[in-house]
Design a protein around this motif. Structure first.
Motif, mmCIF file in Angstrom:
data_model
loop_
_atom_site.group_PDB
_atom_site.id
_atom_site.type_symbol
_atom_site.label_atom_id
_atom_site.label_comp_id
_atom_site.label_asym_id
_atom_site.label_seq_id
_atom_site.Cartn_x
_atom_site.Cartn_y
_atom_site.Cartn_z
ATOM 1 N N VAL A 70 0.822 -1.201 0.000
ATOM 2 C CA VAL A 70 0.000 0.000 0.000
ATOM 3 C C VAL A 70 0.863 1.261 0.000
ATOM 4 C CG1 VAL A 70 -2.022 1.093 1.071
ATOM 5 C CG2 VAL A 70 -1.603 -1.343 1.434
ATOM 6 N N ALA A 71 2.111 1.156 0.427
ATOM 7 C CA ALA A 71 2.972 2.326 0.596
ATOM 8 C C ALA A 71 3.117 3.112 -0.700
ATOM 9 C CB ALA A 71 4.357 1.898 1.091
ATOM 10 N N ALA A 72 3.199 4.428 -0.558
ATOM 11 C CA ALA A 72 3.471 5.323 -1.688
ATOM 12 C C ALA A 72 4.981 5.532 -1.747
ATOM 13 C CB ALA A 72 2.741 6.645 -1.502
ATOM 14 N N VAL A 73 5.640 4.641 -2.448
ATOM 15 C CA VAL A 73 7.101 4.636 -2.493
ATOM 16 C C VAL A 73 7.582 5.668 -3.507
ATOM 17 C CG1 VAL A 73 9.144 3.221 -2.913
ATOM 18 C CG2 VAL A 73 7.096 2.191 -1.884
ATOM 19 N N ALA A 74 8.541 6.484 -3.111
ATOM 20 C CA ALA A 74 9.128 7.451 -4.047
ATOM 21 C C ALA A 74 9.835 6.702 -5.170
ATOM 22 C CB ALA A 74 10.107 8.364 -3.322
ATOM 23 N N ASP A 75 9.561 7.089 -6.392
ATOM 24 C CA ASP A 75 10.137 6.386 -7.541
ATOM 25 C C ASP A 75 11.624 6.678 -7.717
ATOM 26 O OD1 ASP A 75 7.753 5.114 -8.337
ATOM 27 O OD2 ASP A 75 7.064 6.963 -9.294
ATOM 28 N N TRP A 76 12.076 7.850 -7.253
ATOM 29 C CA TRP A 76 13.472 8.224 -7.489
ATOM 30 C C TRP A 76 14.144 8.670 -6.194
ATOM 31 C CZ3 TRP A 76 9.470 10.312 -10.505
ATOM 32 C CH2 TRP A 76 9.354 9.770 -11.789
ATOM 33 N N ARG A 77 15.442 8.625 -6.212
ATOM 34 C CA ARG A 77 16.271 9.156 -5.129
ATOM 35 C C ARG A 77 17.440 9.895 -5.772
ATOM 36 N NH1 ARG A 77 17.879 3.871 -5.904
ATOM 37 N NH2 ARG A 77 20.138 3.559 -6.088
ATOM 38 N N VAL A 78 18.047 10.787 -5.012
ATOM 39 C CA VAL A 78 19.238 11.462 -5.543
ATOM 40 C C VAL A 78 20.413 10.495 -5.463
ATOM 41 C CG1 VAL A 78 18.411 13.762 -4.948
ATOM 42 C CG2 VAL A 78 19.790 12.485 -3.304
ATOM 43 N N THR A 79 21.276 10.569 -6.447
ATOM 44 C CA THR A 79 22.406 9.642 -6.473
ATOM 45 C C THR A 79 23.438 9.962 -5.398
ATOM 46 O OG1 THR A 79 23.485 11.023 -8.145
ATOM 47 C CG2 THR A 79 22.158 9.169 -8.932
ATOM 48 N N GLN A 80 23.514 11.221 -5.000
ATOM 49 C CA GLN A 80 24.507 11.613 -4.001
ATOM 50 C C GLN A 80 23.872 12.578 -3.009
ATOM 51 O OE1 GLN A 80 27.765 10.364 -3.800
ATOM 52 N NE2 GLN A 80 27.638 11.335 -1.783
ATOM 53 N N GLU A 81 23.615 12.088 -1.791
ATOM 54 C CA GLU A 81 23.049 12.950 -0.763
ATOM 55 C C GLU A 81 24.105 13.935 -0.264
ATOM 56 O OE1 GLU A 81 21.362 12.643 3.824
ATOM 57 O OE2 GLU A 81 21.668 10.811 2.636
ATOM 58 N N ALA A 82 23.740 15.204 -0.198
ATOM 59 C CA ALA A 82 24.666 16.222 0.305
ATOM 60 C C ALA A 82 24.892 16.024 1.798
ATOM 61 C CB ALA A 82 24.113 17.619 0.030
ATOM 62 N N GLU A 83 26.117 16.208 2.215
ATOM 63 C CA GLU A 83 26.454 16.014 3.631
ATOM 64 C C GLU A 83 25.958 17.172 4.497
ATOM 65 O OE1 GLU A 83 30.593 15.294 3.983
ATOM 66 O OE2 GLU A 83 30.532 13.378 2.887
ATOM 67 N N ALA A 84 25.812 18.344 3.911
ATOM 68 C CA ALA A 84 25.332 19.516 4.637
ATOM 69 C C ALA A 84 24.169 20.126 3.856
ATOM 70 C CB ALA A 84 26.449 20.538 4.803
ATOM 71 N N LYS A 85 23.392 20.960 4.528
ATOM 72 C CA LYS A 85 22.255 21.601 3.888
ATOM 73 C C LYS A 85 22.733 22.424 2.693
ATOM 74 C CE LYS A 85 18.547 24.946 4.654
ATOM 75 N NZ LYS A 85 17.903 25.860 5.612
ATOM 76 N N ILE A 86 22.072 22.207 1.559
ATOM 77 C CA ILE A 86 22.426 22.938 0.343
ATOM 78 C C ILE A 86 21.944 24.379 0.491
ATOM 79 C CG2 ILE A 86 22.118 23.066 -2.153
ATOM 80 C CD1 ILE A 86 21.555 20.042 -2.101
ATOM 81 N N LYS A 87 22.857 25.330 0.349
ATOM 82 C CA LYS A 87 22.541 26.745 0.539
ATOM 83 C C LYS A 87 22.390 27.450 -0.807
ATOM 84 C CE LYS A 87 22.754 28.345 4.180
ATOM 85 N NZ LYS A 87 21.725 28.482 5.252
ATOM 86 N N LYS A 88 21.579 28.509 -0.795
ATOM 87 C CA LYS A 88 21.488 29.350 -1.981
ATOM 88 C C LYS A 88 22.823 30.060 -2.183
ATOM 89 C CE LYS A 88 16.540 30.382 -1.638
ATOM 90 N NZ LYS A 88 15.532 31.462 -1.470
ATOM 91 N N ALA A 89 23.306 30.028 -3.411
ATOM 92 C CA ALA A 89 24.592 30.678 -3.686
ATOM 93 C C ALA A 89 24.463 31.780 -4.722
ATOM 94 C CB ALA A 89 25.606 29.634 -4.162
ATOM 95 N N GLY A 90 23.226 32.069 -5.124
ATOM 96 C CA GLY A 90 23.011 33.102 -6.125
ATOM 97 C C GLY A 90 23.415 32.683 -7.523
ATOM 98 N N GLU A 91 23.583 31.403 -7.719
ATOM 99 C CA GLU A 91 24.032 30.905 -9.028
ATOM 100 C C GLU A 91 22.989 29.984 -9.661
ATOM 101 O OE1 GLU A 91 27.710 29.012 -8.232
ATOM 102 O OE2 GLU A 91 28.748 30.857 -7.636
ATOM 103 N N GLY A 92 21.732 30.133 -9.215
ATOM 104 C CA GLY A 92 20.680 29.284 -9.755
ATOM 105 C C GLY A 92 20.473 28.046 -8.899
ATOM 106 N N ALA A 93 19.449 27.288 -9.236
ATOM 107 C CA ALA A 93 19.103 26.097 -8.461
ATOM 108 C C ALA A 93 20.145 25.008 -8.668
ATOM 109 C CB ALA A 93 17.733 25.583 -8.893
ATOM 110 N N PRO A 94 20.396 24.201 -7.638
ATOM 111 C CA PRO A 94 21.344 23.099 -7.789
ATOM 112 C C PRO A 94 20.777 22.030 -8.720
ATOM 113 C CG PRO A 94 20.211 22.933 -5.698
ATOM 114 C CD PRO A 94 19.824 24.256 -6.282
#
Length: 406
Positions: free
Chosen positions: A276-300
């Motif tokens: 019954v679970a709603a399983v996410a179809d995808w995952r990121v290949t590389q989880e960031a070790e720290a919170k991804i911050k805005k750098a003013g260079e567009g979306a990651p």
């Protein structure tokens, strides 16, 4: 089953269907039951205590503060000295009082104090029966162990009104009471093991963010509870949810799709598996070790990988349960997509439901499902998720029995 010498406490509430209680008393006494009537003040507006007393050959109890009845705490005595309590008619108000735990009249006090089985025969206008408050109260009462008979479909007392809300006929109430008091039948899934997945999975992007689906886990948890009620030993593999664990069920908590697959495989062998679970179809290949911050260079840029297909892995696996069921939550082309899933995943059944915006299925209390098997499609009406779960569990028990008989 015979009702000979069974002590039946009959609570008559205030509704036009109260007149049927007179025939119900007669039918119960024909079968040897000893009927003790309790009437609410509103019931006396429709039928008289004199008529009820004459047919029951018993004292009619009407008042919580009756000096004669209450000299020995009569409402507790009534609650204890009975084999079953029947509420007919059960009005919307009577159901609401019991669901909320009110004890402001004799009938309410008896219902709170009794440990005997309770059977309610609802009777009200269809609009009242369909109101969300009434449906919530009915479901709460079922969860508390109250049994129901009806309501039936038909003409109402109001001119030109028809729908679901008529009180069940006296003989139907008698039959339901006989079934309620019968010796408990062997539970059809006793000795079997069922694995159920529920909730969403969370696929981490960084320590703060994740990819997920909008699943509350209510339907999956309800299926696990329903299978347990039928006697199965149930292992529930649950993603992150905020609802309570079902009673009597072993729960294994996971976060990601890969963890869910590992937990399911570790729980095998099983006789029944329900995904019954709603399983996410995808995952990121590389989880960031720290919170991804805005750098003013567009979306990651996130690079995604496909998660394992849990249903297909188990459905085509060497350790496949006898009954494998998947859920298909779709927003478009519901039946076509569900049929593809049935053909590809190795399932015996796909339970399809429309989760489009506006349906309220995701996170809501109701569901409308369609059962797809290789024999065809079965459409079910809108029901609460608990009702869907109970009917599904009964169907799974039949499927397992048929597999065992081959």
């Amino acid at each position: 089953m015979s009702l000979t010498n069974k002590r039946i406490l009959l609570i008559i509430s205030g509704g036009i269907a109260a007149y049927k209680a007179l025939d119900l008393i007669r039918r119960l006494r024909e079968r040897g039951a000893r009927v003790t009537p309790v009437m609410t003040k509103a019931a006396e507006e429709f039928i008289t205590p004199l008529a009820v007393g004459a047919l029951s050959a018993a004292h009619v109890h009407c008042d919580l503060f009756d000096r004669q009845d209450e000299h020995d705490v009569g409402h507790i005595r009534l609650a204890r000295e009975t084999d079953a309590v029947v509420v007919a008619p059960a009005t919307a108000e009577r159901m609401a009082k019991l669901a909320a735990g009110f004890a402001d009249d004799l009938a309410a006090a008896v219902l709170l104090a009794t440990r005997a089985p309770v059977l309610m025969a609802p009777a009200m206008n269809p609009a009242m029966w369909d109101h969300p408050a009434t449906r919530r109260n009915a479901e709460r009462l079922r969860q508390d162990g109250v049994a129901f008979v009806g309501p039936a479909t038909g003409e109402m007392a109001e001119s030109g009104e028809a729908g679901v809300g008529r009180m069940a006929e006296p003989l139907e109430i008698v039959a339901a009471l006989e079934a309620l008091l019968a010796e408990p039948a062997a539970k059809p899934l006793a000795g079997s093991h069922a694995v159920v997945t529920s909730g969403p999975t969370h696929e981490p992007i960084d320590p703060v963010r994740y990819i997920a689906n909008r699943s509350s886990g209510r339907q999956g948890h309800a299926v696990a509870a329903a299978l347990s009620e039928l006697g199965a030993r149930v292992t529930l593999v649950s993603g992150p949810v905020s609802i309570a664990d079902p009673q009597g069920v072993e729960v294994r908590r996971v976060e990601t799709a890969r963890q869910m697959l590992e937990a399911v495989e570790a729980a095998l062998p099983a006789d029944i598996a329900v995904f019954v679970a709603a399983v996410a179809d995808w995952r990121v290949t590389q989880e960031a070790e720290a919170k991804i911050k805005k750098a003013g260079e567009g979306a990651p840029v996130l690079t995604l990988a496909e998660n394992p297909d849990i249903l297909a892995t188990i459905g085509h696996g060497a350790n496949r349960p006898a009954v494998v069921v998947g859920f298909a939550a779709e927003t478009n082309d519901l039946m076509a997509n569900a049929l593809k899933k049935l053909e590809k995943k190795g399932a015996d059944m796909i339970v399809a439901n429309d989760v489009s915006v506006g349906t309220g299925v995701m996170g809501g209390g109701s569901n409308t499902v369609h059962l797809l098997t290789r024999e065809g499609v079965e459409d079910w009406p809108v029901m609460t998720k608990d009702e869907v779960a109970r009917k599904l569990a009964e169907r799974f028990a039949i499927m397992l029995a048929e597999k065992a008989g081959r």
